[in-house]
Write a protein that holds these residues in place. Sequence first.
Motif, short mmCIF file in Angstrom:
data_model
loop_
_atom_site.label_atom_id
_atom_site.label_comp_id
_atom_site.label_asym_id
_atom_site.label_seq_id
_atom_site.Cartn_x
_atom_site.Cartn_y
_atom_site.Cartn_z
N GLY A 40 0.83 -1.21 0.00
CA GLY A 40 0.00 0.00 0.00
C GLY A 40 0.85 1.25 0.00
N GLU A 44 1.22 4.33 -2.79
CA GLU A 44 1.11 5.75 -2.47
C GLU A 44 2.34 6.52 -2.96
OE1 GLU A 44 -1.70 5.96 1.37
OE2 GLU A 44 0.41 5.56 1.78
N ALA A 47 2.03 7.14 -6.62
CA ALA A 47 1.12 8.23 -6.95
C ALA A 47 1.79 9.58 -6.70
CB ALA A 47 -0.16 8.11 -6.13
N ILE A 51 2.75 12.50 -9.47
CA ILE A 51 2.21 13.85 -9.39
C ILE A 51 3.33 14.88 -9.35
CG2 ILE A 51 0.99 15.43 -7.83
CD1 ILE A 51 -0.90 13.11 -7.22
N LYS A 350 -21.46 30.17 -7.26
CA LYS A 350 -20.53 29.87 -8.35
C LYS A 350 -21.09 30.35 -9.68
CE LYS A 350 -20.01 25.61 -6.80
NZ LYS A 350 -19.78 24.18 -7.01
N MET A 385 -9.97 31.19 -8.32
CA MET A 385 -10.22 29.86 -7.76
C MET A 385 -10.14 29.88 -6.24
SD MET A 385 -8.48 27.20 -10.33
CE MET A 385 -9.44 26.59 -11.71
N TYR A 388 -13.20 31.67 -4.64
CA TYR A 388 -14.41 30.85 -4.68
C TYR A 388 -14.31 29.66 -3.75
CZ TYR A 388 -17.08 33.27 -8.17
OH TYR A 388 -17.84 34.19 -8.80
N LEU A 389 -13.11 29.06 -3.72
CA LEU A 389 -12.92 27.91 -2.85
C LEU A 389 -13.14 28.31 -1.39
CD1 LEU A 389 -12.18 25.06 -3.52
CD2 LEU A 389 -9.81 25.58 -2.97
N SER A 392 -16.83 28.95 -0.81
CA SER A 392 -17.57 27.69 -0.75
C SER A 392 -17.36 27.01 0.59
CB SER A 392 -17.12 26.74 -1.86
OG SER A 392 -17.42 27.27 -3.11
N LEU B 189 -5.70 3.65 1.69
CA LEU B 189 -4.40 4.30 1.70
C LEU B 189 -4.58 5.81 1.91
CD1 LEU B 189 -3.06 2.45 -1.46
CD2 LEU B 189 -2.80 1.79 0.92
N PRO B 190 -4.08 6.33 3.03
CA PRO B 190 -4.38 7.73 3.38
C PRO B 190 -3.91 8.75 2.33
CG PRO B 190 -2.75 6.79 4.87
CD PRO B 190 -3.29 5.66 4.07
N VAL B 191 -2.74 8.54 1.74
CA VAL B 191 -2.23 9.53 0.79
C VAL B 191 -3.11 9.58 -0.46
CG1 VAL B 191 -0.26 10.23 -0.61
CG2 VAL B 191 0.10 9.29 1.66
N ILE B 192 -3.45 8.41 -0.98
CA ILE B 192 -4.32 8.33 -2.16
C ILE B 192 -5.66 8.99 -1.86
CG2 ILE B 192 -5.53 6.75 -3.73
CD1 ILE B 192 -2.79 6.04 -4.17
N ILE B 195 -5.29 12.77 -1.86
CA ILE B 195 -5.14 13.34 -3.20
C ILE B 195 -6.50 13.40 -3.89
CG2 ILE B 195 -4.13 12.96 -5.49
CD1 ILE B 195 -1.75 11.63 -4.04
N LEU B 202 -11.60 20.52 -4.56
CA LEU B 202 -11.08 21.71 -5.25
C LEU B 202 -11.93 22.03 -6.46
CD1 LEU B 202 -8.59 23.72 -5.58
CD2 LEU B 202 -7.82 22.13 -7.31
N ARG B 204 -14.96 20.97 -7.21
CA ARG B 204 -16.36 21.28 -6.91
C ARG B 204 -16.53 22.63 -6.24
NH1 ARG B 204 -20.27 17.49 -5.41
NH2 ARG B 204 -19.99 18.17 -3.29
N GLY B 205 -15.42 23.16 -5.70
CA GLY B 205 -15.51 24.45 -5.03
C GLY B 205 -15.37 25.65 -5.95
N VAL B 206 -14.93 25.43 -7.19
CA VAL B 206 -14.71 26.57 -8.08
C VAL B 206 -15.73 26.53 -9.22
CG1 VAL B 206 -12.27 26.65 -7.54
CG2 VAL B 206 -13.02 25.39 -9.55
N VAL B 211 -12.49 27.06 -14.52
CA VAL B 211 -11.81 25.90 -15.10
C VAL B 211 -11.63 26.10 -16.61
CG1 VAL B 211 -11.95 23.41 -15.49
CG2 VAL B 211 -12.69 24.36 -13.32
N TYR B 246 -17.64 15.78 -10.32
CA TYR B 246 -19.05 15.64 -9.94
C TYR B 246 -19.52 14.19 -10.09
CZ TYR B 246 -19.70 20.61 -9.34
OH TYR B 246 -19.61 21.88 -8.86
#
Lengths: 411, 367
Positions: A40, A44, A47, A51, A350, A385, A388-389, A392, B189-192, B195, B202, B204-206, B211, B246
């Motif tokens: 696991g 992570e 990922a 990124i 929004k 952004m 708005y964030l 919200s 998995l906490p990190v996944i 993210i 993020l 959904r808040g804008v 975008v 969404y």
Amino acid sequence: MLPLTTGYFAGYQPMQVLFGLFAAAALTGAILIKDRNLKGMLWEALAVSLILMLGTYLAHNTIVNLANRKIATGFDFLDREARFEISESLIPYSAASTYGRAMLVGFLNTLKVSILGIILATILGVGIGILSLTRNWLVRQLAGGYVHFLRNIPVLLHIFLWYTAITNLLPPLRQALSPVPGIYLSQRGFFYPVPEPATGWTAALYGLIAGVVLAVAATRVARLRQDRTGEILPTGLVAILLVIGVPLIAWLVGGAPTAFSVPALKGFNFEGGTSISPEFFAVFGALSVYTSAYIAENTRAGILAVSRGQIEAGRTLGLSEGVILRQIILPQALRVILPPTTNQYLNLTKNSSLSVAVGYPDLVSISNTTLNQTGQAVECISIIMLVYLATSLATSALMNWYNRSIKVVER
Amino acid sequence: MAIEMTGPATMAAPAGAPRDVIGWLRENLFSSPLNSVLTLISFGLIVLVVPPLVRWGILNAVWTGGLERCKAVQGTGACWIFIAEKYRLILFGLYPFKEQWRPLLMTVVLIALLAASMNRAFWRPWLGLAWLLGYLAMGILMWGGIFGLAFEDTDKWGGLPLTLILSVNAIAFSFPLAIALALGRRSDLPVIRMICTGFIELVRGVPLISVLFMASLMIPLFLPAGVDINKLLRAQAGIILFTGAYVAEVIRGGLQALPKGQIEAADSLGLGYWQKTGFVVLPQALSLVIPPMVNSFIATFKDTSLVIIIGLFDLFGSARLAANDPAWRPFYVEGLLFVALIYFVSCFSLARYSRYVERLARQGDQR
């Protein structure tokens, strides 16, 4: 400000390679290793390294591109002179003000249209939602038609329809309609009288605030008393008296001013009074009416979720239909209605960003102008952004707090 | 005010109740003083609103003839010949006039595929193949460049086909992203988890418009010098990311609705994470969320109208384009109403379909 040196750029490629190696190692490990926990963690790590690899790649490209196009970075531009006018503002602003202040003007305009829109949308939505459940066939059909018609057309189209209706169908300024003396409707906006500034009016305003606070406090006290002794005090009457009476007394004590500034046509424009711009009205009207259709559906679903036995129990106790609605149905329905309605409030806020399409100077349209003048796309879009964030998240927090406060306290 | 809790549909008339008109009126419109007042107010509203609309939209409207007849009734009647004159511009945007059979055919293919996908009996592997072939055919039709079709670049695409392309692609391509995000948000998995949650909240808040601005103005900065993605593709990418967040929440709803016993059963069978997810969790969770997915599609379909702000001419954008013609400018409202009608018919029928699927699912539960 990042130092724009070649040495700094050069730092990116080795970082990408490094993250790439991390990713490859993590992937191999994740496939080979059997231990679940370790596996696991390696997924992570994969990922995160992917990124970071993508992030450094994009950051590198962006910095190179900005340098090539000679576009500045950082938020220094917020202190520079904006050199553009804004048609409506809640705080003093001129073309000599800074970009930062222009953005603040835009944000306040966003808040203004959102808050007023939320209030009207709630009133319309709850009203229509209740009407769609009456025994009256005609009213039910009208309420249903309202909801279906509004929901199935894009909100941007609503805004344009309102704006076009105002600017095309209303007469020009010189032939403004005047349904009531002193109020003028024209394609350049709506004009209406306001009281001339006087101590009496200021006192009345403070009186109104004090009246509302007192009314809330009185209701609380009455509720506590009812819980303790069972005695029912006439809270509704007291509240109305407080809200109307306190500002009235303040107004009388302040000298009872009656002077109004009434708009009058002078030359090419109205003088006196105050006005609502067609841009504001189009955005405000379209957003609140559009959102009210969704709130009506939430209200309807919420009321239907109240168990039928509750209403029958109320009737058995001999309560009137109005008391059943206010004291039994709505408080319980509110708990179902609130979470989806919070989402609608956020959506309305929004959607107010669509003001840019008709030129109402909200945050997005001012950031857009700033972006075009300075070319600093990354900074301007980040500001939009982030604001708005933050709005919200703040709205959600507020509504969650309210939601918790009306929750049934279980034994 | 009397609230009808059971809903009008389930109200059955008692045996021997008067079925005549007067009885119906008394029952439904004048059952109490308040109801009578409401009826009269509604009636007043109808009398106030409907006759002027009928006068403007039908009686005084211009249905045939030329511009000068429209000028004569301007303000008192609608000018529907604006639609007759400009419908091809509104429906197909700036696509070359002679080639407009291509987007028309594409639209027909796409709508046929959508209609076929709505029928449960067609949910077979060959439907996926049909979609693949359909996409290929639609691409060839729109771009051209082979089989003797002239090449048409995406900047000429517009109108209804563009609206459909943007919204169907948004749902289709955001789907895998959304599944990944939804699974990630519920991962151990906490990190996944962090993210995925961060990305979803993020986005959904804008507002979508930010975008789209990002897609149209920032993506060119993100790419290395010399690499250029055209505007349509950038907007499409932005819409896909936005829709993904969404749809992920919709799918998460399905995942949460799944009884825990299903997962425990899969665990006790000794299935691994991917087997459990692929064979037990997802098939059930996804079939639970079909109705809300249709609602997401409706929302996306309406939201694509925002691309007009970054300068693409979708259905709504090309209606504005049509009204840019100075002679026809006063009849912009008619164009907007025409577009509104298309949106209304599409969204309303999709909403009805979503209700129908929901009912089917509920019947399935009751067995």
